[in-house]
Design a protein around this motif. Structure first.
Motif, PDB file in Angstrom:
ATOM      1  N   LEU A  90      44.341  42.634  40.139  1.00  0.00           N
ATOM      2  CA  LEU A  90      45.595  43.214  39.650  1.00  0.00           C
ATOM      3  C   LEU A  90      46.550  42.121  39.171  1.00  0.00           C
ATOM      4  O   LEU A  90      47.110  42.212  38.069  1.00  0.00           O
ATOM      5  CB  LEU A  90      46.247  44.031  40.762  1.00  0.00           C
ATOM      6  CG  LEU A  90      47.621  44.652  40.433  1.00  0.00           C
ATOM      7  CD1 LEU A  90      47.508  45.586  39.245  1.00  0.00           C
ATOM      8  CD2 LEU A  90      48.169  45.398  41.647  1.00  0.00           C
ATOM      9  N   ILE A  91      46.718  41.074  39.964  1.00  0.00           N
ATOM     10  CA  ILE A  91      47.644  39.999  39.595  1.00  0.00           C
ATOM     11  C   ILE A  91      47.083  39.182  38.434  1.00  0.00           C
ATOM     12  O   ILE A  91      47.819  38.837  37.497  1.00  0.00           O
ATOM     13  CB  ILE A  91      47.934  39.091  40.803  1.00  0.00           C
ATOM     14  CG1 ILE A  91      48.576  39.905  41.935  1.00  0.00           C
ATOM     15  CG2 ILE A  91      48.859  37.949  40.393  1.00  0.00           C
ATOM     16  CD1 ILE A  91      49.833  40.655  41.533  1.00  0.00           C
ATOM     17  N   TYR A  92      45.794  38.877  38.473  1.00  0.00           N
ATOM     18  CA  TYR A  92      45.181  38.085  37.404  1.00  0.00           C
ATOM     19  C   TYR A  92      45.270  38.795  36.051  1.00  0.00           C
ATOM     20  O   TYR A  92      45.450  38.154  35.017  1.00  0.00           O
ATOM     21  CB  TYR A  92      43.710  37.798  37.717  1.00  0.00           C
ATOM     22  CG  TYR A  92      43.489  36.709  38.745  1.00  0.00           C
ATOM     23  CD1 TYR A  92      44.552  36.009  39.313  1.00  0.00           C
ATOM     24  CD2 TYR A  92      42.205  36.379  39.171  1.00  0.00           C
ATOM     25  CE1 TYR A  92      44.351  35.015  40.247  1.00  0.00           C
ATOM     26  CE2 TYR A  92      41.988  35.386  40.117  1.00  0.00           C
ATOM     27  CZ  TYR A  92      43.066  34.705  40.645  1.00  0.00           C
ATOM     28  OH  TYR A  92      42.849  33.714  41.572  1.00  0.00           O
ATOM     29  N   SER A  93      45.124  40.110  36.046  1.00  0.00           N
ATOM     30  CA  SER A  93      45.237  40.846  34.780  1.00  0.00           C
ATOM     31  C   SER A  93      46.698  41.022  34.373  1.00  0.00           C
ATOM     32  O   SER A  93      47.012  41.124  33.177  1.00  0.00           O
ATOM     33  CB  SER A  93      44.553  42.214  34.893  1.00  0.00           C
ATOM     34  OG  SER A  93      45.171  43.008  35.895  1.00  0.00           O
ATOM     35  N   GLY A  94      47.590  41.053  35.373  1.00  0.00           N
ATOM     36  CA  GLY A  94      48.996  41.282  35.060  1.00  0.00           C
ATOM     37  C   GLY A  94      49.698  40.079  34.465  1.00  0.00           C
ATOM     38  O   GLY A  94      50.634  40.235  33.658  1.00  0.00           O
ATOM     39  N   VAL A 114      42.787  39.307  23.889  1.00  0.00           N
ATOM     40  CA  VAL A 114      41.530  38.553  23.860  1.00  0.00           C
ATOM     41  C   VAL A 114      41.206  38.013  25.256  1.00  0.00           C
ATOM     42  O   VAL A 114      40.051  38.084  25.717  1.00  0.00           O
ATOM     43  CB  VAL A 114      41.606  37.402  22.839  1.00  0.00           C
ATOM     44  CG1 VAL A 114      40.392  36.479  22.963  1.00  0.00           C
ATOM     45  CG2 VAL A 114      41.706  37.949  21.424  1.00  0.00           C
ATOM     46  N   LEU A 115      42.211  37.478  25.939  1.00  0.00           N
ATOM     47  CA  LEU A 115      41.999  36.937  27.277  1.00  0.00           C
ATOM     48  C   LEU A 115      41.568  38.030  28.254  1.00  0.00           C
ATOM     49  O   LEU A 115      40.627  37.848  29.034  1.00  0.00           O
ATOM     50  CB  LEU A 115      43.274  36.257  27.776  1.00  0.00           C
ATOM     51  CG  LEU A 115      43.198  35.600  29.162  1.00  0.00           C
ATOM     52  CD1 LEU A 115      42.064  34.587  29.230  1.00  0.00           C
ATOM     53  CD2 LEU A 115      44.528  34.927  29.498  1.00  0.00           C
ATOM     54  N   LEU A 116      42.233  39.188  28.199  1.00  0.00           N
ATOM     55  CA  LEU A 116      41.867  40.290  29.087  1.00  0.00           C
ATOM     56  C   LEU A 116      40.467  40.806  28.766  1.00  0.00           C
ATOM     57  O   LEU A 116      39.722  41.209  29.672  1.00  0.00           O
ATOM     58  CB  LEU A 116      42.893  41.420  28.975  1.00  0.00           C
ATOM     59  CG  LEU A 116      44.270  41.125  29.565  1.00  0.00           C
ATOM     60  CD1 LEU A 116      45.242  42.253  29.262  1.00  0.00           C
ATOM     61  CD2 LEU A 116      44.178  40.914  31.073  1.00  0.00           C
ATOM     62  N   TYR A 120      37.281  41.112  31.293  1.00  0.00           N
ATOM     63  CA  TYR A 120      36.499  42.339  31.447  1.00  0.00           C
ATOM     64  C   TYR A 120      35.009  42.025  31.398  1.00  0.00           C
ATOM     65  O   TYR A 120      34.226  42.496  32.231  1.00  0.00           O
ATOM     66  CB  TYR A 120      36.890  43.315  30.333  1.00  0.00           C
ATOM     67  CG  TYR A 120      36.267  44.689  30.450  1.00  0.00           C
ATOM     68  CD1 TYR A 120      36.891  45.689  31.191  1.00  0.00           C
ATOM     69  CD2 TYR A 120      35.071  44.992  29.812  1.00  0.00           C
ATOM     70  CE1 TYR A 120      36.330  46.958  31.299  1.00  0.00           C
ATOM     71  CE2 TYR A 120      34.508  46.256  29.917  1.00  0.00           C
ATOM     72  CZ  TYR A 120      35.148  47.227  30.658  1.00  0.00           C
ATOM     73  OH  TYR A 120      34.585  48.471  30.766  1.00  0.00           O
ATOM     74  N   LEU A 121      34.623  41.210  30.413  1.00  0.00           N
ATOM     75  CA  LEU A 121      33.222  40.806  30.290  1.00  0.00           C
ATOM     76  C   LEU A 121      32.779  40.028  31.522  1.00  0.00           C
ATOM     77  O   LEU A 121      31.706  40.282  32.092  1.00  0.00           O
ATOM     78  CB  LEU A 121      33.033  39.956  29.035  1.00  0.00           C
ATOM     79  CG  LEU A 121      31.654  39.305  28.851  1.00  0.00           C
ATOM     80  CD1 LEU A 121      30.587  40.371  28.690  1.00  0.00           C
ATOM     81  CD2 LEU A 121      31.666  38.358  27.653  1.00  0.00           C
TER      82      LEU A 121
END
Length: 202
Positions: A90-94, A114-116, A120-121
């Protein structure tokens, strides 16, 4: 990339602060860590980098302490490990989203997207690889002694902390850092994919 090599050093340093948490459940520490991370996101969006960095540091310290407290005082649980991973994701994506909102430019949002996407990959390779390798280990108990097998990558916890901290310190370089981190994450995911596939085919 360096998580395994640095874990012993990290644990030795953070172990000095476990005593005050002796009677605190590790999941509670994880919740406090999550709260600190969410506060960091808020201050990033609000344009207060110093406060954001302070709460980001608290998030990382508490995230390291919960596992140590669990192991030292015999409070380990699958539920705690599960909640810890979800809080990290949650924090890493936020953080990329918060930085993009702070910059509020099309270029910034594209870099965050692009980073997100690379996250995901990488998560797909990491989670599926971990589950399949665990299944393989259950057939051969001599393959390892850790509670959970996790494929290694170029961008792991240590590198993520470095990149996100640099992004907070130098928001003007967010796009460059985001694309660099995304590229390394994708390369690492590919390497992990090949390694895991080779192990599963043996």
């Amino acid at each position: 990339m360096f998580d395994r090599e640095l874990r012993e050093v990290k644990d030795r340093i953070l172990s000095l602060g476990t005593a005050p948490f002796r009677h605190v459940h590790p999941i509670s520490i994880t919740i406090f860590s999550l709260a600190a991370g969410l506060a960091a996101l808020y201050f990033l969006v609000a344009g207060h980098p110093v406060s954001a960095l302070a709460f980001w540091a608290a998030n990382r310290i508490l995230d390291g302490l919960d596992g140590l407290v669990a192991r030292r005082y015999g409070k380990q649980s699958d539920a705690g490990g599960f909640i810890d991973i979800i809080a990290d994701f949650l924090i890493y994506s936020g953080i990329p989203i918060a930085l993009a909102l702070q910059l509020d430019t099309p270029e910034g949002f594209l870099a965050a997207a692009v980073l997100l996407g690379s996250f995901y990959l990488n998560a797909a390779v990491w989670m599926s690889g971990s589950a399949l390798l665990e299944k393989l280990r259950n057939r051969d108990q001599n393959r390892g002694s850790t509670s959970m097998i996790m494929p290694r990558g170029l961008i792991e916890g240590f590198e993520t902390i470095v990149f996100f901290t640099l992004m907070m310190l130098f928001p003007g370089s967010f796009q460059l850092l985001a694309y660099l981190m995304a590229a390394l994450t994708i390369i690492g995911a590919f390497i992990s994919f090949v390694r895991t596939l080779n192990m599963l085919q043996k």
